[in-house]
Write an enzyme that holds these catalytic residues in place. Structure first.
Site, mmCIF file in Angstrom:
data_model
loop_
_atom_site.group_PDB
_atom_site.id
_atom_site.type_symbol
_atom_site.label_atom_id
_atom_site.label_comp_id
_atom_site.label_asym_id
_atom_site.label_seq_id
_atom_site.Cartn_x
_atom_site.Cartn_y
_atom_site.Cartn_z
ATOM 1 C CG ASN A 220 45.064 10.653 9.110
ATOM 2 O OD1 ASN A 220 46.199 10.249 9.355
ATOM 3 N ND2 ASN A 220 44.232 10.016 8.303
ATOM 4 C CG HIS B 188 51.105 37.690 13.135
ATOM 5 N ND1 HIS B 188 51.859 37.740 14.272
ATOM 6 C CD2 HIS B 188 50.859 36.373 12.911
ATOM 7 C CE1 HIS B 188 52.067 36.512 14.726
ATOM 8 N NE2 HIS B 188 51.456 35.663 13.912
ATOM 9 N NE ARG C 231 35.429 32.632 -3.607
ATOM 10 C CZ ARG C 231 35.248 33.857 -3.154
ATOM 11 N NH1 ARG C 231 34.112 34.142 -2.530
ATOM 12 N NH2 ARG C 231 36.160 34.784 -3.304
ATOM 13 N NE ARG D 275 27.133 18.945 -4.526
ATOM 14 C CZ ARG D 275 26.933 17.872 -3.759
ATOM 15 N NH1 ARG D 275 25.935 17.888 -2.869
ATOM 16 N NH2 ARG D 275 27.702 16.810 -3.851
#
Length: 204
Positions: free
Chosen positions: A83, A113, A187, A190
């Site tokens: 998109n 960096h 994270r 599930r």
């Protein structure tokens, strides 16, 4: 090793190297040309992508605007879609599999960096020109993934097959296959399952 070879090998390199400046300049010009096209100018867009991206599969659609640092160090599989406002900084190789979707404002950024200010700051060469040192880590997004809007993928990350990355996530570590993951840092929430099928979840 040339500075380009150092960059692609993940070593510290000089981004002011003349070859790298030329490669970036070409990619940036091609991105600008692409961003000036209309959606209906499919042939013109295809010709620009052929020059910008030497390795991409069939049925690639980039809505635009797009911005690549080099382009030539990014590969797409078939049936990929992005998109508005896709940014790929491919100072290290970026490998994108088949059937990968990007929502608006996604960024795939390989540059790294230095953490210490004295190593990160602008330096001056003997000839008076300025430069910075950096390095980069590759990114792999495997087939079947969907990255929702405003996702940032950081250098060194691999996202496994068939993952969904929630909107606004910053992916700083590997994500295992078939995961629903989100957050800052991203994270795993599930594992995706048969219960996520559209007909079942929406009672259609």
């Amino acid at each position: 090793m040339t500075e380009t070879e150092k960059m692609l090998a993940g070593k510290v390199y000089d981004s002011s190297d003349s070859e790298l400046i030329e490669l970036r300049g070409k990619a940036h010009r091609l991105c600008t040309d692409y961003n000036k096209t209309y959606e209906t100018e499919a042939q013109k867009r295809s010709e620009i992508l052929d020059e910008l991206l030497p390795c991409y599969g069939s049925n690639l659609y980039l809505q635009g605007p797009i911005q690549f640092d080099y382009g030539k160090f990014t590969s797409f599989g078939k049936n990929c879609y992005a998109n508005f406002n896709l940014v790929i900084l491919d100072c290290a190789p970026v490998q994108i599999g088949d059937n990968v979707f990007f929502g608006p404002n996604c960024s795939v950024v390989t540059p790294m960096h230095p953490l210490l200010n004295e190593e990160r700051r602008v330096k001056q060469k003997a000839d008076g020109s300025f430069y910075t040192t950096e390095y980069a880590k590759p990114i792999t997004i495997k087939s079947g993934c969907w990255l929702a809007s405003n996702v940032t993928v950081c250098g060194g990350v691999t996202i496994g097959e068939n993952c969904v990355i929630g909107a606004g996530s910053v992916v700083t570590r590997d994500i295992p296959p078939n995961s629903l993951a989100a957050g800052v840092p991203c994270r795993v929430i599930r594992t995706l399952s048969e219960n996520d099928r559209l007909l079942q979840s929406r009672n259609i």
